[in-house]
Design an enzyme around this catalytic site. Structure first.
Site, short mmCIF file in Angstrom:
data_model
loop_
_atom_site.label_atom_id
_atom_site.label_comp_id
_atom_site.label_asym_id
_atom_site.label_seq_id
_atom_site.Cartn_x
_atom_site.Cartn_y
_atom_site.Cartn_z
N GLU A 95 0.85 -1.20 0.00
CA GLU A 95 0.00 0.00 0.00
C GLU A 95 0.89 1.26 0.00
OE1 GLU A 95 -2.53 1.46 -0.80
OE2 GLU A 95 -4.13 1.18 0.67
N ASP A 96 0.37 2.33 -0.55
CA ASP A 96 1.13 3.59 -0.53
C ASP A 96 1.05 4.25 0.83
OD1 ASP A 96 -1.60 4.16 -0.81
OD2 ASP A 96 -1.35 5.55 -2.48
N ASP A 99 -4.23 5.63 6.10
CA ASP A 99 -4.78 6.85 6.66
C ASP A 99 -5.80 6.45 7.74
OD1 ASP A 99 -5.32 9.63 6.76
OD2 ASP A 99 -6.90 9.45 5.28
N PHE A 148 -1.97 16.08 3.76
CA PHE A 148 -2.24 15.38 2.52
C PHE A 148 -0.98 15.42 1.65
CE2 PHE A 148 -3.89 14.45 -1.66
CZ PHE A 148 -4.77 13.42 -1.38
N ARG A 161 1.55 11.92 -9.52
CA ARG A 161 2.05 10.57 -9.22
C ARG A 161 3.50 10.40 -9.65
NH1 ARG A 161 -2.31 7.34 -7.74
NH2 ARG A 161 -4.28 7.75 -8.79
#
Ligand code: 5GP
Length: 176
Positions: A95-96, A99, A148, A161
Site C-alpha cells: 500500500e502507498d 490513513d 495530505f 504521481r
C-alpha cells in the site's frame, strides 16, 4: 512545484528506506511471496521494493475506491480483483499510505477469507493520528503527520504521481 508546499521525504530517503524494508521482508519469508499492490498509488513503491528482494516474488494488483479528492468516503468498493487462488499462499499487501485504515481493514479481512496462509501489509507511509480502524501493519516506511501528501505514486485528482519525492499538497484557495 505549483501546489506542493514542501518536500516531506526526498528521493534519496525513499530509496534508502525501501532498500531496508526489502531486506527485512527478504529475511522474514522462507518461501515465495505473493505481493498484491493496491492500484494506483503503490505502483512506484512496489516496483522499487521487489527489485531489492532476492526471493521469488509474484505480482498481482487490486484496485479499490474510497477517496474523492482529499477526502475518504469510508465506503470501499473493489474495482479490480486478483484472479489467482490464494489458498496456502503467503500474501503481502503493498500500500502507498494508511490513513483511516478503512481500506486495509476491509481488504485484509477479504483476503484472509480466501484461504491465504498469511496476510501481511507493507506500506510506504502511515498517518497514525488519523486511524479509525486498528491495522496490524508489519512493515512501515515512514510515519508522517496528518497532512495530505502527493508524489512517488500518490495523487491529487490523478496528478503528481510521477514526482520522485513525496511532497505536502497545499489546497488552500490562493494556491489553486
Ligand atoms: P484509508 O482507507 O486508510 O483512509 O486510505 C487509504 C488510501 O487513501 C490510500 O491508499 C490513498 O489512496 C488515500 N490517501 C490517504 N491519505 C492520502 C494522502 O495524504 N495523499 C494521497 N495522495 N492519498 C491518500
Amino acid at each position: 512545484m505549483g501546489n506542493i508546499k514542501e518536500i516531506l521525504i526526498s528521493e534519496d530517503q525513499i530509496k534508502n528506506r525501501i532498500f531496508d524494508l526489502a531486506k527485512e521482508i527478504e529475511k522474514d519469508y522462507d518461501d515465495e511471496i505473493l505481493m498484491i499492490g493496491i492500484l494506483k498509488g503503490s505502483t512506484l513503491f512496489m516496483a522499487d521494493l521487489i527489485r531489492n528482494i532476492d526471493k521469488t516474488v509474484y505480482m498481482e494488483f487490486m484496485q479499490v475506491s474510497s477517496y474523492e479528492g482529499t477526502e475518504s468516503t469510508g465506503k470501499i468498493n473493489i474495482k479490480k480483483d486478483i484472479e489467482v487462488d490464494l489458498t496456502g499462499k503467503d500474501v503481502l499487501v503493498v500500500e502507498d499510505i494508511i490513513d483511516t485504515g478503512n481500506t486495509l481493514g476491509y481488504l485484509v479481512e477479504n483476503l484472509r477469507s480466501r484461504g491465504a496462509k498469511s496476510v501481511e501489509i507493507v506500506t510506504l507511509l502511515s498517518k497514525p493520528e488519523r486511524r479509525l480502524k486498528e491495522i496490524d501493519c508489519k512493515y512501515i516506511g515512514f510515519e508522517i503527520e496528518d497532512k495530505f501528501v502527493v508524489g512517488f505514486g500518490m495523487d491529487y485528482n490523478q496528478r503528481y504521481r510521477n514526482l520522485s519525492y513525496i511532497g505536502i499538497y497545499d489546497n488552500s484557495e490562493e494556491n489553486i
